[in-house]
Design an enzyme around this catalytic site. Sequence first.
Site, PDB file in Angstrom:
ATOM      1  N   LYS A 189       0.890  -1.175   0.000  1.00  0.00           N
ATOM      2  CA  LYS A 189       0.000   0.000   0.000  1.00  0.00           C
ATOM      3  C   LYS A 189       0.924   1.220   0.000  1.00  0.00           C
ATOM      4  O   LYS A 189       1.459   1.611   1.030  1.00  0.00           O
ATOM      5  CB  LYS A 189      -0.871  -0.024   1.262  1.00  0.00           C
ATOM      6  N   GLU A 265       8.402   1.216  11.916  1.00  0.00           N
ATOM      7  CA  GLU A 265       9.504   2.179  11.851  1.00  0.00           C
ATOM      8  C   GLU A 265       8.831   3.544  11.873  1.00  0.00           C
ATOM      9  O   GLU A 265       8.247   3.967  10.868  1.00  0.00           O
ATOM     10  CB  GLU A 265      10.293   2.029  10.545  1.00  0.00           C
ATOM     11  N   CYS A 300      13.330  10.535   8.004  1.00  0.00           N
ATOM     12  CA  CYS A 300      12.982  10.060   9.346  1.00  0.00           C
ATOM     13  C   CYS A 300      14.126  10.249  10.329  1.00  0.00           C
ATOM     14  O   CYS A 300      13.908  10.541  11.490  1.00  0.00           O
ATOM     15  CB  CYS A 300      12.551   8.608   9.291  1.00  0.00           C
ATOM     16  N   GLU A 399       7.895  15.799  16.220  1.00  0.00           N
ATOM     17  CA  GLU A 399       8.541  15.732  14.917  1.00  0.00           C
ATOM     18  C   GLU A 399       7.843  16.673  13.935  1.00  0.00           C
ATOM     19  O   GLU A 399       6.625  16.637  13.792  1.00  0.00           O
ATOM     20  CB  GLU A 399       8.439  14.301  14.403  1.00  0.00           C
TER      21      GLU A 399
END
Length: 496
Positions: A189, A265, A300, A399
């Site tokens: 996906k 993750e 990331c 973040e």
Amino acid sequence: MISQSTIDTLRKTEVGARNLFIDGVQTAGATGATLPVISPIDGRPFASIADGNAADVDRAVLAARKAFEKGSWSRAAPAFRKKVLTKLAELVERHADELAVLGVRDNGTEIGMAYKAEPVSAAGTIRYYAEAIDKIYGEIAPTADNVLGLIHKEPLGVVGVIVPWNFPLMIGAWKIAPALAAGNSIVVKPPEIASLTLLRLAELAAEAGLPEGVFNVVTGRGAVAGEALGLHMDVDAIAFTGSGPVGRRLLDYSARSNLKRVFLELGGKSPNIVFADAPDLSQAAVVSANGIFRNSGQVCVAGSRLLVQASIYDRFMDELLKATTKLKVGDPLDLGSDVGAVSSAEQLTKNLNFVAKAAEEGARLVTGGERILTETGGSYMAPTIFENVTEKMQLAREEVFGPVLGVMRFDTEEEAVSLANATVYGLASAVWTSNLSTAHRMVRAINAGVVHVNTYGGADITVPLGGVKQSGFGRDKSLHAIDKYTDLKTAWIALG
Ligand code: NAD
């Protein structure tokens, strides 16, 4: 490396309407609905993808399961899987120019970085796992003489792969390659705003000889197609990279469905710590600027919290500002741009909200803080630095996933460790020092999946990547990643 004239030709290529990829063929979604693909380069639509739903996910999972049961991939000799995946790596390399430009039109990463990080790195990853898979042995247990204990490693079955938009091909390959190498079937996906390269990868996999149904792609919205995959009763594992909130949902989906295993993750708020005895302050400043601003901070492992020792603070900040203002933000398909576009107008708004909040909470804006190049119609943001950031501010805790750096100062090593670990995340980090003992102490003291020393980023496929704390669990990359996609089966044989 790609040339500017190739880029200029490829950027005009018609993409059109892209279908799902199920059971070896392109196929329309069950409802026929589509989503526009808008390029952050100029804010204009240039393609569309199928808006896949639960029925499409059902079809894809069924195809994946049938292929798995048939065994032409799952039970094939590892040497055969190696041959096909090696061919796929070659095809990705051969199509590197096309894949790189397609990906940049989709998500706005500067082409210099995208070329290396997406097709080139994905091809390397696929080759790495292709080469590994016929070198991994089962085990014979140390039993008594009248028994034989064998430990087999088996593929799981159907693996769902859900990835974000910042590096869909690279991050996708980190999961797709070991999952396929181990013999699983997959349903991918892709992120709704950057699906095109993964669709192309599935086509290349078919061309490489991967049997039908082994590699399926269902595009669409996360809350629809992603949720259906997460809740599916016949999916054995989900390998996910993305945000914390979606990671939590996937755990919940697993609990509410078939207890599929989930590997997460997630994000980070990674500390980049510069000690006064850093070997080369100006080089550290250049690497630190790149470590947060390349790909508009949409990395990331971005070093989004900079911790600088007080005695060199002013000197280092001068160097950092110099390095930052040198970065040219512009058309990501111009080889002269150091930083491309923010992936979408929504992400840009999110970034600007972080800027407003940081100013409101009392951080001092050193540079940037605004949208730029508005005349292009695209989403561009100036690299942004705030100083006087404190632990309690949003900028130190959450973040951004944008080109926004928060700077703090520290006096002692203990203070640096305490600031570094004062976050719910634990993905990446860096330490700049000439002192070997300081470096090793910091490697032990920092709670993170990776501690860089005198560099930032660039760790290759041979080492694991993943987080601790709320940055998730499970590791991509390296031989360790294969463990996620295999199960152990014991044979206990009485020898009489
Ligand atoms: P996101 O979590 O919104 O989306 C990631 C993927 O999940 C997309 O494919 C999306 O369609 C899908 N998704 C969304 N809602 C879903 C749902 N309800 N059920 C199932 N799937 C769903 O993240 P994003 O905005 O695409 O990416 C940014 C985030 O990813 C950041 O937090 C960043 O730190 C993280 N990230 C982490 C790493 C890493 O290796 N740790 C790498 C890159 C990005």
